[in-house]
Design a protein around this motif. Structure first.
Motif, PDB file in Angstrom:
ATOM      1  N   ALA A  35      40.554  37.043  37.317  1.00  0.00           N
ATOM      2  CA  ALA A  35      39.415  36.480  38.033  1.00  0.00           C
ATOM      3  C   ALA A  35      39.731  35.070  38.494  1.00  0.00           C
ATOM      4  O   ALA A  35      40.679  34.430  38.029  1.00  0.00           O
ATOM      5  CB  ALA A  35      38.175  36.478  37.134  1.00  0.00           C
ATOM      6  N   VAL A  64      29.829  37.799  46.673  1.00  0.00           N
ATOM      7  CA  VAL A  64      30.490  37.987  45.368  1.00  0.00           C
ATOM      8  C   VAL A  64      31.753  37.147  45.239  1.00  0.00           C
ATOM      9  O   VAL A  64      32.484  37.292  44.254  1.00  0.00           O
ATOM     10  CB  VAL A  64      30.819  39.478  45.136  1.00  0.00           C
ATOM     11  CG1 VAL A  64      29.579  40.332  45.210  1.00  0.00           C
ATOM     12  CG2 VAL A  64      31.869  39.969  46.140  1.00  0.00           C
ATOM     13  N   ASN A 106      37.761  28.763  38.104  1.00  0.00           N
ATOM     14  CA  ASN A 106      36.916  27.749  38.730  1.00  0.00           C
ATOM     15  C   ASN A 106      37.133  26.361  38.144  1.00  0.00           C
ATOM     16  O   ASN A 106      36.389  25.430  38.454  1.00  0.00           O
ATOM     17  CB  ASN A 106      35.442  28.136  38.597  1.00  0.00           C
ATOM     18  CG  ASN A 106      35.049  29.234  39.552  1.00  0.00           C
ATOM     19  OD1 ASN A 106      35.550  29.282  40.667  1.00  0.00           O
ATOM     20  ND2 ASN A 106      34.167  30.113  39.122  1.00  0.00           N
ATOM     21  N   HIS A 138      32.320  34.179  44.370  1.00  0.00           N
ATOM     22  CA  HIS A 138      32.423  33.300  43.207  1.00  0.00           C
ATOM     23  C   HIS A 138      33.034  34.026  41.999  1.00  0.00           C
ATOM     24  O   HIS A 138      33.487  33.380  41.046  1.00  0.00           O
ATOM     25  CB  HIS A 138      31.035  32.764  42.827  1.00  0.00           C
ATOM     26  CG  HIS A 138      30.079  33.822  42.376  1.00  0.00           C
ATOM     27  ND1 HIS A 138      29.501  34.722  43.257  1.00  0.00           N
ATOM     28  CD2 HIS A 138      29.608  34.147  41.132  1.00  0.00           C
ATOM     29  CE1 HIS A 138      28.705  35.539  42.574  1.00  0.00           C
ATOM     30  NE2 HIS A 138      28.757  35.215  41.302  1.00  0.00           N
ATOM     31  N   LEU A 139      33.060  35.350  42.037  1.00  0.00           N
ATOM     32  CA  LEU A 139      33.653  36.131  40.950  1.00  0.00           C
ATOM     33  C   LEU A 139      35.169  36.197  41.047  1.00  0.00           C
ATOM     34  O   LEU A 139      35.838  36.609  40.104  1.00  0.00           O
ATOM     35  CB  LEU A 139      33.080  37.554  40.951  1.00  0.00           C
ATOM     36  CG  LEU A 139      31.562  37.683  40.775  1.00  0.00           C
ATOM     37  CD1 LEU A 139      31.140  39.135  40.927  1.00  0.00           C
ATOM     38  CD2 LEU A 139      31.129  37.112  39.423  1.00  0.00           C
ATOM     39  N   GLN A 192      38.849  41.003  42.679  1.00  0.00           N
ATOM     40  CA  GLN A 192      38.716  42.032  41.655  1.00  0.00           C
ATOM     41  C   GLN A 192      39.601  43.232  42.003  1.00  0.00           C
ATOM     42  O   GLN A 192      39.655  43.661  43.155  1.00  0.00           O
ATOM     43  CB  GLN A 192      37.257  42.482  41.550  1.00  0.00           C
ATOM     44  CG  GLN A 192      36.277  41.363  41.226  1.00  0.00           C
ATOM     45  CD  GLN A 192      36.491  40.765  39.843  1.00  0.00           C
ATOM     46  OE1 GLN A 192      36.743  41.487  38.880  1.00  0.00           O
ATOM     47  NE2 GLN A 192      36.402  39.442  39.747  1.00  0.00           N
TER      48      GLN A 192
END
Length: 412
Positions: free
Chosen positions: A402, A278, A405, A280-281, A284
């Protein structure tokens, strides 16, 4: 595969492999040192004192080390620090091997290693982004944690068996040799040995103040660090409490103690693999809070447990929670820090995560000295839970963003 995205970078592959080999030796030494202190002193408090001495330099020098990490080439710093760490392990191994080791020797070497690590840790943490860029930063941090916890599975198990077969000295000597993998890897990297902070020379205290002001003015960093402070002091003192729990509560020998640490490592590895998937998220908030809560909850359950099998399970779950919490905190700080301040921000992370460990070690060691390891686990867990609620209320209007990117600065 997305879960191993950072390994596509040559520099990171080399660095990661060297770290994996060295960390196996480090975990062997961690186990051997705790068992050696208990053998020499039979005192949970003196065991806690060793941990306090080892991590006190983090408290004293981490902020200054952050300035150094921003001003000097990080690879050269790491070669120096890794060489120094190898030397301390070699000295301890030879002292044990010759039968001359005394408790004060362990204190001196622990303090020396802590001083070295106060420079090594923020430098190493802030060096990762230079190997992979921002896009794959969280994945790289998670994979580093995977190596750390994979070694945590292998190292203590090997260490416990090694103590029973070859003696304690072998663990220190193997660790000394394992640093060669990191040093050779650092020499093989293709990186520009340049400092990130090229601003005009200023007083060191001015540089430190600049970093602290940025943290104070950035709520997401401030609140995240506040939670890390509490968990570091009260809920992450396993190096003090687990050997006492293993020997006095569960009636185990060195090999059983090693398997307890390995169980925690297995859980951490499972958590690392999940976080890699996870990553790439981005970091959190629910993972940070959930990880901290799980860490405190499983520690509380462990305090009331007297079953070896259940202890293995609870330590495995603790490993999952702690890994998820730490990697998310680390990534949150790095992604919210500008390049020229990253070393200083991560020096505060080092201070909070490792530098406050002396307070936690003395706290847990003192409680365990009076009421045993279960008391130390329970008190720390309860304080941790209360503090999680307090930090949640304080920071409820500052959610963790978040991963962005759109910025990639990979140079590998």
């Amino acid at each position: 595969m997305r879960a191993f995205a950072a390994l596509k970078h040559r520099n990171f592959r080399i660095f990661w492999t060297g770290q994996l080999i060295s960390l196996i030796g480090t975990w062997m030494q961690n186990l051997a040192q705790g068992w050696l202190v208990l053998t020499l002193t039979n005192s949970p408090f003196l065991l806690g004192l060793v941990s306090a001495v080892q991590f006190t330099p983090m408290l004293l020098f981490s902020l200054f080390a952050g300035v150094v990490a921003d001003r000097l080439p990080k690879r050269k710093i790491l070669i120096l620090t890794q060489s120094g760490s190898a030397l301390t392990a070699l000295i301890l191994g030879l002292l044990v091997l010759t039968g001359k080791v005394q408790y004060w020797h362990i204190l001196v070497m622990a303090g020396t290693l802590g001083t070295i690590n106060s420079l090594d840790s923020p430098t190493r943490q802030s060096f990762i982004v230079e190997l992979v860029g921002k896009r794959d930063l969280m994945n790289a941090i998670v994979l580093n944690s995977t190596a750390f916890n994979g070694a945590r599975i292998i190292g203590p198990a090997i260490g416990g068996l090694t103590i029973n077969i070859l003696g304690i000295a072998a663990c220190f000597l193997v660790n000394a040799a394992s640093y060669l993998a990191v040093i050779c890897g650092l020499l093989a990297l293709r990186v520009k040995d340049a400092a990130k902070d090229s601003s005009p020379q200023e007083m060191v205290l001015t540089k430190i103040k600049e970093g602290l002001q940025y943290i104070r003015q950035t709520p997401v960093i401030l609140h995240t660090l506040a939670l890390m402070i509490v968990m570091s002091i009260f809920a992450m003192n396993f190096n003090v409490l687990i050997p006492v729990l293993a020997r006095d509560t569960l009636g185990l020998q060195a090999d059983g103690y090693g398997f307890l640490l390995s169980a925690m490592g297995i859980g951490s590895l499972v958590g690392a693999l999940f976080m890699a998937i996870v990553s790439h998220l981005g970091p959190q908030q629910y993972i940070i809070i959930g990880g901290a809560t799980g860490l405190a909850l499983f520690q509380l359950l462990l305090a009331f447990n007297h079953s070896y099998t259940m202890a293995l399970l609870l330590l495995g779950l603790t490993g999952i929670a702690m890994l998820s919490f730490i990697t998310s905190v680390n990534t949150t700080l790095q992604l919210n820090a500008p390049d020229h301040l990253r070393g200083r921000v991560m020096s505060v992370y080092t201070l909070v995560f490792l530098g406050l460990a002396p307070l936690g070690s003395l706290f847990s060691g003192s409680v365990a000295h009076v009421g045993g390891a279960p008391a130390g686990l329970a008190v720390g867990a309860i304080i941790g839970m209360i503090s999680i609620c307090a930090v949640l209320i304080w920071g409820k209007h500052n959610p963790i963003p978040a991963l962005d990117n759109n910025h990639d600065e990979s140079i590998s």
